[in-house]
Design an enzyme around this catalytic site. Structure first.
Site, short mmCIF file in Angstrom:
data_model
loop_
_atom_site.label_atom_id
_atom_site.label_comp_id
_atom_site.label_asym_id
_atom_site.label_seq_id
_atom_site.Cartn_x
_atom_site.Cartn_y
_atom_site.Cartn_z
N LYS A 42 1.04 -1.13 0.00
CA LYS A 42 0.07 0.02 0.04
C LYS A 42 0.88 1.14 0.15
O LYS A 42 0.58 2.14 -0.82
CB LYS A 42 -1.07 -0.02 1.31
CG LYS A 42 -1.95 1.20 1.31
CD LYS A 42 -2.81 1.05 2.30
CE LYS A 42 -3.63 -0.22 2.51
NZ LYS A 42 -5.17 0.09 2.75
N ARG A 44 -3.36 2.74 8.69
CA ARG A 44 -3.76 1.57 8.15
C ARG A 44 -2.31 0.82 8.02
O ARG A 44 -1.37 1.22 8.14
CB ARG A 44 -4.22 1.79 6.69
CG ARG A 44 -5.42 2.31 6.56
CD ARG A 44 -5.65 2.63 5.14
NE ARG A 44 -6.67 3.91 4.86
CZ ARG A 44 -7.90 3.12 4.25
NH1 ARG A 44 -8.12 2.06 4.09
NH2 ARG A 44 -8.73 3.91 4.08
N GLY A 67 -7.87 -7.46 4.90
CA GLY A 67 -8.67 -7.44 5.98
C GLY A 67 -8.33 -8.26 7.34
O GLY A 67 -8.85 -8.55 8.36
N MET A 103 -5.21 -7.43 8.91
CA MET A 103 -4.61 -6.51 10.11
C MET A 103 -5.49 -5.28 10.31
O MET A 103 -6.86 -5.37 9.87
CB MET A 103 -3.47 -6.07 9.64
CG MET A 103 -2.48 -7.32 9.72
SD MET A 103 -0.76 -6.85 9.32
CE MET A 103 -1.07 -6.50 7.50
N ARG A 119 -3.10 -1.46 -6.41
CA ARG A 119 -2.22 -2.68 -6.24
C ARG A 119 -2.55 -3.73 -7.36
O ARG A 119 -3.53 -3.51 -7.78
CB ARG A 119 -2.31 -3.44 -4.72
CG ARG A 119 -3.51 -3.83 -4.48
CD ARG A 119 -3.80 -4.52 -3.43
NE ARG A 119 -4.88 -4.68 -2.99
CZ ARG A 119 -5.63 -4.94 -1.81
NH1 ARG A 119 -4.99 -4.78 -0.71
NH2 ARG A 119 -6.75 -5.17 -1.40
N HIS A 175 -15.38 -9.50 1.77
CA HIS A 175 -14.27 -10.50 2.37
C HIS A 175 -14.42 -11.93 1.55
O HIS A 175 -13.61 -12.50 1.30
CB HIS A 175 -14.56 -10.48 3.83
CG HIS A 175 -13.55 -11.26 4.26
ND1 HIS A 175 -13.90 -12.65 4.83
CD2 HIS A 175 -12.16 -11.36 4.75
CE1 HIS A 175 -12.93 -13.22 5.36
NE2 HIS A 175 -11.87 -12.64 5.28
N SER A 226 12.71 -43.30 -7.68
CA SER A 226 11.66 -42.37 -7.47
C SER A 226 11.56 -42.15 -5.91
O SER A 226 11.60 -42.90 -5.17
CB SER A 226 10.52 -43.08 -7.95
OG SER A 226 9.30 -42.17 -7.80
N CYS A 270 7.56 -39.09 -6.54
CA CYS A 270 6.29 -39.54 -6.71
C CYS A 270 5.51 -39.17 -5.25
O CYS A 270 4.33 -39.58 -5.41
CB CYS A 270 6.03 -40.77 -7.10
SG CYS A 270 6.74 -42.26 -5.95
N TYR A 286 11.90 -36.22 -13.66
CA TYR A 286 10.31 -36.11 -13.72
C TYR A 286 9.95 -35.91 -12.38
O TYR A 286 10.58 -36.34 -11.17
CB TYR A 286 9.78 -37.24 -14.41
CG TYR A 286 9.78 -38.64 -13.65
CD1 TYR A 286 8.81 -39.05 -12.68
CD2 TYR A 286 10.77 -39.42 -13.94
CE1 TYR A 286 8.85 -39.95 -12.03
CE2 TYR A 286 10.66 -40.78 -13.29
CZ TYR A 286 9.94 -40.90 -12.24
OH TYR A 286 9.85 -42.16 -11.57
C1 PEP Z 1 5.68 -41.94 -0.59
O1 PEP Z 1 6.03 -42.50 0.17
O2 PEP Z 1 6.12 -40.98 -0.83
C2 PEP Z 1 4.77 -42.68 -1.77
C3 PEP Z 1 4.72 -42.09 -2.82
O3 PEP Z 1 4.19 -44.16 -1.27
P1 PEP Z 1 3.09 -43.88 -0.59
O4 PEP Z 1 2.36 -42.81 -0.34
O5 PEP Z 1 2.25 -45.02 -1.18
O6 PEP Z 1 3.77 -44.76 0.84
#
Ligand code: PEP
Ligand code: MG
Length: 929
Positions: A43, A112, A121, A123, A356, A476, A810, A877, A897
């Site tokens: 602000k 303010r 909203g 603060m 803003r 809000h 992974s 994963c 990945y």
């Molecule tokens: C993990 O542990 O991150 C995973 C992908 O396996 P799960 O959540 O099935 O234990």
């Protein structure tokens, strides 16, 4: 509490920055500028920038965030801050030709908060500061409007009382409501000056009673106290909560803006409003906003009166409207982003109070970014950063399936935040938390309120949708839900909400807690009952265009965690480039499979176990074939069985009770017990007596005190190698069959929870052996890999060894976070709220990857693994695979990945593209430098 200036010595001893504390703006010039958000807050920086641009901004000064940080450290501020503030105040008084709360033309100011990141909203704000028993008289005389003067004074006492003196708001509300009743006034505005004078007298008594002091008459004392209260408000619970969910650092602190008051409530040529330079819900290029004539400050945003559309202003005051359009267009060009602005008209003269970058929905963010590229305002590279990856979820939010039930529209409110929500009504935030439950016991609830306030934030977070009967698009409820990506219908005026009796009345019908309603946040409709929802289509042309600009930067591949063909197809439609985790245990829970799975577990010898597995084999094969087909040409990572076996068996305690009561129950109950346990080999009532204790004994054998650290993951496959054998056979048989039909399959068999090379070698040997067998039998080969999850710290430490057998890694960051912190992933919520509130942890490490700890293990394991096997494919994963900050980290570490749930694929794609693009483009706050 009069002044909280800390002893000078205490603070000067610490490293006080050379920087100045107070920045003046006014008279066409400002000490600061728009780039100084760190110091001046959003602000303050905006006010400085607008002043420098020659816009009509009421003058004032900003006390910078360092003063707030000092306040947090020492419980007070240095005398230097006081000195600079007094100097700035004097400058302001001279510029205005007025004295704060003094003389026949008293200067009044607003105080303010304003942090670097907007926290709507959260603060505190105090208006009309400088009024006291004398200056209120002068104000009445000068404005020739005693009612206005008295109203301003009573508002000050009320705001000052609740914010600075911490008196409950209800104490003031009681007085006010009582006065309205006494005077038979319907609206607040029905109270005349005399009645308001009586309110003021009563308010002063409230102050005396609760704060044990008089309302301060000295304007300077008011200012010091208000300033400190605003600093303190940085630490209030709702502000802390807001920062937590929006990932804003607690250490930033807020600035305080002190600004000459302008009045929107001086009569019918005055007013106040808020607006956006484009539509924040859809992104359409239209002047968008709301205003109220004869109203002050928070009346518009607080949702107490429903404001009118800004286009009405053109009719009432065309000149002011045109000036506002001209100014806001300039502001948008200047900031090269959609602006969210506040203005006040005092006696026909326009003042800008704030500008803003405006918050917007995901759809609006994409549309605005594309339009701005077309308009030449920003580059395509900048456009990539104008959308928060999490916002893309908006494109995937459901709509209502209008064919699923009769559509009875109860009311239409404002389409405040898009999407659909179907849930049971609750009338308070606490109830929402109670009823919403969590995990498997999750319940969809819709929070219904007359209006929401920042105190409702915890309920809004758990609700699937929000409905309010009052307030506009900038109320809000609207602003907060848009930020959360949650469906909201606001200002549905036909609905009468009684929070006390917990009833919602509309069209002669009464709805109570637990009744189902459906909301359409895209059209604003409130519908009776429980409609089904429709999945959204992620093929919006504008989205595709933006992704087309972003994607060439992306280095990380994005895969999905999916166990069934339907999810795999969905994930592919969202752009998944493979399956990163197929949890095979989910396949065993199918109705036809579970009895064989249970028979396999109950078997006490290998022969019986193999017989049961043989029955499971064709079913698993069919599951895998479906997933391979869906992912034609893309890799599919299939994990061997991971969870402890007792998860497939009945609960020990329940079984004990059934056994204990068996001799006392009648035929009907026995029949029910046979049905309950038929999947465990119980054929008739006569079996129960023998079969249940035998079942209990197996459950006891499998019972573990700490199943998460127990007989699961590769430990299962090692102790029961025939399980891995069956799964590998199902994978390869399916792969061969499907590949013969022309589908390109790339199975990647993943072994869970390894921590030693020998575990990996043991399981890899089985998989390779079965592959050879199947390929020999079928005389067909398919390319495949065998790898492992890295989800235990030991695995990360010896990753170089494990990589000798594992062809890919992974990171299972759910388990890796669990085992690195030693937090149980299922029970952490007992600890986490306190840890977050105390700042012991900044974020939930199960949601946002802990870069310092778990991240180190990831970095190290990747490096070590690749030392052994330079072409090692490495992914992630765990849940973190769909979190933008974690994705950024995975990019930085050089993973190949990330894999996440299908609905986060789009988010992960954009996050990965942004992470890669910021390597080459110098980007700051969505702008290339
Ligand atoms: C993990 O542990 O991150 C995973 C992908 O396996 P799960 O959540 O099935 O234990
Ligand atoms: Mg795991």
């Amino acid at each position: 509490m009069a002044t909280t200036t800390a002893p000078e010595t205490e603070i000067t001893m610490r490293n006080r920055p050379a920087a100045k504390y107070v920045y003046f703006f006014g008279g066409g010039r400002a000490d600061g500028n728009g780039k100084m958000k760190d110091e001046l807050g959003g602000k303050g920086a905006g006010l400085a920038e607008m002043t420098n641009a020659g816009l009509p901004v009421p003058p004032g000064f900003t006390i910078q965030t360092e003063a707030c940080r000092e306040y947090m450290r020492h419980g007070g501020i240095s005398q230097e801050v006081d000195r600079e503030m007094n100097e700035a105040l004097q400058r302001l008084e001279e510029l205005q030709g007025q004295g704060l709360g003094k003389g026949d033309n008293p200067l009044l100011v607003s105080v303010r908060s304003g942090a670097k990141f907007s926290m709507p909203g959260m603060m505190d704000t105090i208006l009309n500061l400088g009024l006291n028993d004398e200056s209120v008289e002068e104000l009445a005389r000068r404005s020739k409007n005693p009612r206005f003067a008295a109203d301003s004074y009573r508002r000050l006492i009320q705001m000052f009382g609740s914010v600075v003196l911490e008196i409950p708001k209800s104490a003031f509300d009681e007085v006010f409501d009582h006065k309205k009743k006494q005077k038979k006034a319907k609206l607040d505005t029905d109270l005349d000056a005399r009645a308001l004078d009586e309110v003021i007298a009563e308010y002063k008594k409230v102050v005396r009673k609760h704060a044990k002091r008089e309302f301060p008459q000295d304007p300077h004392e008011q200012l010091v106290m208000a300033r400190d209260a605003v600093f303190r408000s940085w630490q209030n619970e709702r502000a802390k909560h807001y920062r937590r969910i929006n990932n804003i650092s607690d250490d930033l602190g807020t600035a305080v803006n002190v600004q000459a008051m302008v009045f929107g409530n001086l009569g019918e040529t005055s007013g106040t409003g808020v607006g956006f330079t484009r539509n924040p819900a859809t992104g359409a290029k239209e002047f968008y906003g709301e205003f109220l004539m004869n109203a002050q400050g928070e009346d518009v945003v607080a949702g107490i009166r429903t404001p009118v559309h800004i286009s009405e202003l053109e009719k009432i005051m065309p000149q002011v409207y045109n000036q506002l359009r001209e100014i806001t267009t300039r502001l948008e060009k200047h900031y090269r982003d959609m602006q969210d602005f506040e203005f006040t008209i005092q006696d026909g003269k326009l003042y800008m109070l704030q500008t803003r970058n405006g918050k917007r929905t995901g759809r609006a963010a994409v549309r605005v970014a594309i339009q701005m590229v077309d308009e030449g305002l920003i580059t395509k590279e900048e456009a990539i950063f104008r959308v928060e990856p999490n916002q893309l979820y908006d494109f995937l939010v459901p709509g209502l399936d209008e064919k699923s039930a009769k559509v009875e529209v109860l009311a239409t409110g404002l389409p405040a935040s898009p999407g659909a929500a179907v849930g049971q009504i609750v009338f308070s935030a606490d109830e929402a938390v109670d009823k919403a439950g969590s995990g498997a016991k999750k319940n969809p609830v819709i929070l219904v309120r007359a209006e929401t306030t920042p105190e409702d934030i915890h309920g809004m977070e758990v609700a699937v949708g929000i409905l309010t009967s009052r307030g506009g698009m900038t109320s809000h409820a609207a602003v907060v839900t848009r930020g959360m990506g949650k469906c909201c219908v606001a200002g549905a005026g036909d609905i009468e909400v009684n929070e006390k009796t917990r009833e919602m009345r509309v069209r002669g019908q009464v709805f109570t807690e637990g009744d189902w309603i459906s909301l359409d946040g895209t059209t604003g409709r409130v519908i009776k009952g429980k409609l089904k929802t429709l999945e959204a289509k992620p093929d919006d042309p504008e989205l595709l265009k933006l992704m087309g600009w972003a994607e060439p930067f992306r280095k990380l591949k994005v895969r999905a965690n999916a166990d069934i063909p339907r999810d795999a197809i969905q994930a592919r439609a969202f752009g998944a480039e493979g399956i990163g985790l197929c949890r095979t245990e989910h396949m065993f829970f199918g109705e036809k499979k579970i009895p064989h799975m249970r028979a396999m577990i109950l078997a006490d010898n290998e022969k019986d176990r193999r017989a049961a597995l043989k029955k499971l084999l064709p079913m698993q094969r069919a599951d895998f074939a479906g997933v391979f087909e869906a992912m034609d040409g893309l890799p599919v990572t299939i994990r061997t069985l991971d969870p402890p076996l007792h998860e497939f068996l009945p609960r020990r305690e329940e079984l004990m009770v059934d056994i204990a009561t068996l001799s006392t129950v009648g035929a009907a109950e026995k029949k029910a017990l046979v049905a309950k346990y038929k999947d465990y080999g119980v054929k008739g009532a006569g079996d129960l007596k023998k079969a249940l204790p035998a079942l209990l004994s197996r459950v006891e054998q499998l019972h573990e005190f700490n199943p998460m650290l127990g007989h699961r993951g590769c430990r299962l496959g090692i102790t029961y190698p025939e399980i891995t054998e069956m799964q590998a056979r199902a994978i390869f048989e399916a792969a061969v069959t499907v590949s013969r039909s022309g589908v390109k399959v790339h199975p990647e068999v993943m072994i869970p929870l390894t921590s030693t090379l020998k575990e990996m070698a043991n399981q890899a040997e089985i998989v390779h052996r079965v592959a050879r067998e199947v390929f020999g039998e079928k005389e067909t080969t398919v390319p495949y890999l065998v790898g492992t999850m890295i989800e235990l710290p030991r695995a990360a430490l010896v990753a170089d060894e494990i990589a000798r057998e594992a062809q890919f890694f992974s990171f299972g960051t759910n388990d890796l976070t669990q085992t690195t912190f030693g937090f149980s992933r299922d029970d952490v919520n007992k600890v986490l709220p306190t840890y977050l509130a105390e700042g012991i942890l900044k974020q939930d490490p199960f949601a946002v990857l802990d870069r310092e700890g778990v991240g180190q293990l990831i970095r190290m394991a990747t490096e070590r693994g690749r030392k052994t096997r330079p072409d090692l494919k490495v992914g992630i994963c765990g849940e973190h695979g769909g979190d933008p900050s974690s994705v950024e980290f995975c990019h930085q570490v050089g993973l190949n990945y990330v894999s996440c749930s299908p609905f986060r694929v789009l988010t992960a794609r954009l996050a990965a593209a942004q992470a890669a693009a910021s390597d080459t483009l110098k980007v700051e706050g969505g702008r290339t430098k």
